[in-house]
Design an enzyme around this catalytic site. Structure first.
Site, short mmCIF file in Angstrom:
data_model
loop_
_atom_site.label_atom_id
_atom_site.label_comp_id
_atom_site.label_asym_id
_atom_site.label_seq_id
_atom_site.Cartn_x
_atom_site.Cartn_y
_atom_site.Cartn_z
N GLU A 250 -11.42 0.80 -3.94
CA GLU A 250 -11.14 0.43 -3.14
C GLU A 250 -11.85 1.80 -1.95
OE1 GLU A 250 -7.95 -1.08 -0.16
OE2 GLU A 250 -8.92 -1.11 1.21
N ASP B 130 -14.49 -1.57 2.16
CA ASP B 130 -13.18 -1.46 3.31
C ASP B 130 -13.90 -1.40 4.39
OD1 ASP B 130 -11.15 -1.82 5.83
OD2 ASP B 130 -10.06 -0.82 4.21
N SER C 243 0.95 -1.42 0.25
CA SER C 243 -0.48 -0.05 -0.08
C SER C 243 0.96 1.24 0.46
CB SER C 243 -1.35 0.21 1.31
OG SER C 243 -2.04 1.21 1.91
N LYS D 268 -10.46 -7.56 7.39
CA LYS D 268 -9.63 -6.99 7.96
C LYS D 268 -10.05 -7.54 8.95
CE LYS D 268 -7.84 -2.04 6.00
NZ LYS D 268 -7.96 -1.15 6.56
N LYS E 289 -0.60 -1.38 -4.45
CA LYS E 289 -2.07 -0.17 -4.54
C LYS E 289 -1.84 0.83 -3.99
CE LYS E 289 -4.39 -0.20 0.17
NZ LYS E 289 -5.70 -0.63 1.14
N LEU E 290 -2.50 2.18 -4.62
CA LEU E 290 -2.09 3.87 -4.43
C LEU E 290 -2.92 4.26 -3.47
CD1 LEU E 290 -1.45 4.81 -8.19
CD2 LEU E 290 -0.05 3.71 -6.30
N LYS E 291 -2.76 5.03 -2.42
CA LYS E 291 -4.45 5.49 -2.20
C LYS E 291 -3.92 6.61 -2.77
CE LYS E 291 -4.64 3.31 2.02
NZ LYS E 291 -6.05 3.03 2.09
N ASN F 266 -10.13 5.41 0.63
CA ASN F 266 -10.54 6.33 2.10
C ASN F 266 -11.36 6.77 2.76
OD1 ASN F 266 -7.28 5.29 2.72
ND2 ASN F 266 -8.76 3.90 4.03
N GLY G 24 -5.05 -4.86 5.57
CA GLY G 24 -4.14 -4.47 7.16
C GLY G 24 -3.70 -3.97 7.43
N ASP H 217 -7.02 2.91 -3.49
CA ASP H 217 -8.04 2.87 -2.16
C ASP H 217 -8.03 4.44 -1.37
OD1 ASP H 217 -9.26 2.65 0.39
OD2 ASP H 217 -7.25 2.05 1.13
#
Ligand code: SMG
Ligand code: MG
Length: 371
Positions: free
Chosen positions: A214, A239, A136, A263, A162-164, A191, A291, A189
């Site tokens: 995500e 998530d 990540s 998770k 995975k890129l934020k 968030n 994670g 992702d």
């Protein structure tokens, strides 16, 4: 089992590199680590909560209070016949707080399995001895810096990146990584940093053949996720929205996702995580293990979980050295693009008490006495 003592450490472990997401930047991982001693064995677990309630509403101090004042007294009242399989039911009267519940259940399960000589992997139903690992990559200060970080991970052999992302850091960094690294497995992702007005903007990501996007929208906004799933070619993965089997079933029923990030901490423990996995497998939905920058304690359990049959996508289970120069257990090492699943009793890793002592900012005996 009879619980003789419970000790809670608060650790502050420096991260090898700062980790920036849409809700902030971390330079260190603060974690609660629980050590329980029973008549037969010692069990360990770590709490995934952060110092601030940004990823979810739980945070370190809330978890600490809930464990001490509300969860542990219920476990102790359940008496000496308590097993790990009883923990969730025993703690169910307390509403919410899955991360706090996860840490207690995991410590009890670890002690029970160490005493029985059975590994987490075996107990959870693992089917493979090695799991593919993803990284990540946090939000970077510039595209060249991002490309350096992704390049280093690709060089090390990670099979998935995975890129934020966040508003203002999405299409261009994804385009740059895709152009620089060609046909790698790439996903993003958010968030929960976007809302329904961004559906058309994020549809531009369809051009980059991503494995998944995500959690683009708020945790409770399943309908916007469902609308996006209909609009985008990129698969939507949830998530934060998936709290338990019930929310997973609801999300799948509404068409809010086609992939689930599991998770253990977010769903209240490994046994609940297995239940979410089983539901997904029954519906033909791929899952992968998320994670929370775990130390070797949490990583060991996550790697065991990721070895179940339905975990068909690489998880956020990178090698320890990606996070910590010195971990509190022996490190997990990248081999052939993945990590070996521990096979020893319980979590199958040994906690080094001197490293724990070194990074502890507080130690509390919740019951029993220092021995
Ligand atoms: O453990 O490699 C890891 C971090 C994976 O990106 C990661 N976790 O939303 O999936 C997620 C984030 C949550 C943690 S941000 C503090
Ligand atoms: Mg996530």
């Amino acid at each position: 089992m009879r619980i003789r003592s419970v000790r809670m450490y608060r650790l502050r472990l420096p991260l090898v590199r700062p980790f920036r997401t849409s809700f902030g930047t971390s330079t260190a991982r603060e974690a609660l680590v629980l050590r329980i001693e029973t008549d037969d064995a010692i069990g360990w677990a770590e709490c995934a909560a952060d110092p601030e309630p940004l990823y979810s509403e739980e945070f370190l101090d809330s978890a600490s209070i809930v464990i001490t004042d509300h969860l542990l007294p219920r476990l102790l009242a359940a008496g000496d016949t308590l097993t790990a399989a009883d923990v969730a039911r025993t703690l169910a009267p307390v509403s919410g707080h899955p991360m706090a519940k996860h840490v207690l259940e995991t410590a009890v399960l670890d002690a029970e399995l160490r005493a029985a000589g059975v590994s987490f992997a075996h107990r959870l139903g693992a089917v493979r001895p090695h799991v593919r690992a993803g990284v990540s990559v946090g939000i970077a200060e510039s595209i060249p810096v991002l490309l350096d970080e992704v390049g280093a991970a690709v060089e090390q052999g990670y099979p998935r990146i995975k890129l934020k992302i966040e508003p203002g850091w999405d299409v261009e960094p994804v385009r740059a990584v895709r152009e620089a690294f060609g046909d790698i497995d790439l996903q993003v992702d958010a968030n929960a940093a976007y809302d329904g007005r961004d559906i058309e903007h994020l549809a531009r990501l369809d051009a980059f053949d991503l494995v998944l996007i995500e959690q683009p929208f708020a945790e409770n906004d399943l309908l916007t996720h469902a609308a996006a799933t209909r609009r985008w070619a990129t698969p939507v993965c949830l998530d934060e929205s998936i709290r338990d089997v019930t929310t997973a079933r609801t999300a799948l029923h509404l068409g809010a996702c086609s992939i689930i990030n599991i998770k253990p901490a977010r769903v209240g423990g490994y046994l609940h995580a297995v239940a979410v996995h089983d539901l997904a497998v029954a519906q033909g939905v791929p899952v992968w293990c998320g994670g929370m920058l775990e130390t070797g304690i949490g990583r060991a359990g996550n790697v065991a979980l990721a070895a179940l049959a339905g975990f068909t996508l690489p998880g956020d289970v990178s090698a320890s050295q990606r996070y910590y120069a010195e971990d509190i257990t022996e490190p997990f090492v990248l081999r052939d693009g993945g990590l070996d699943v521990p096979s020893g009793p319980g979590l199958g890793v040994e906690v080094d008490p001197s490293v724990v002592a070194h990074w502890s900012v507080e130690t509390r005996e919740l019951i029993g006495s220092r021995r």
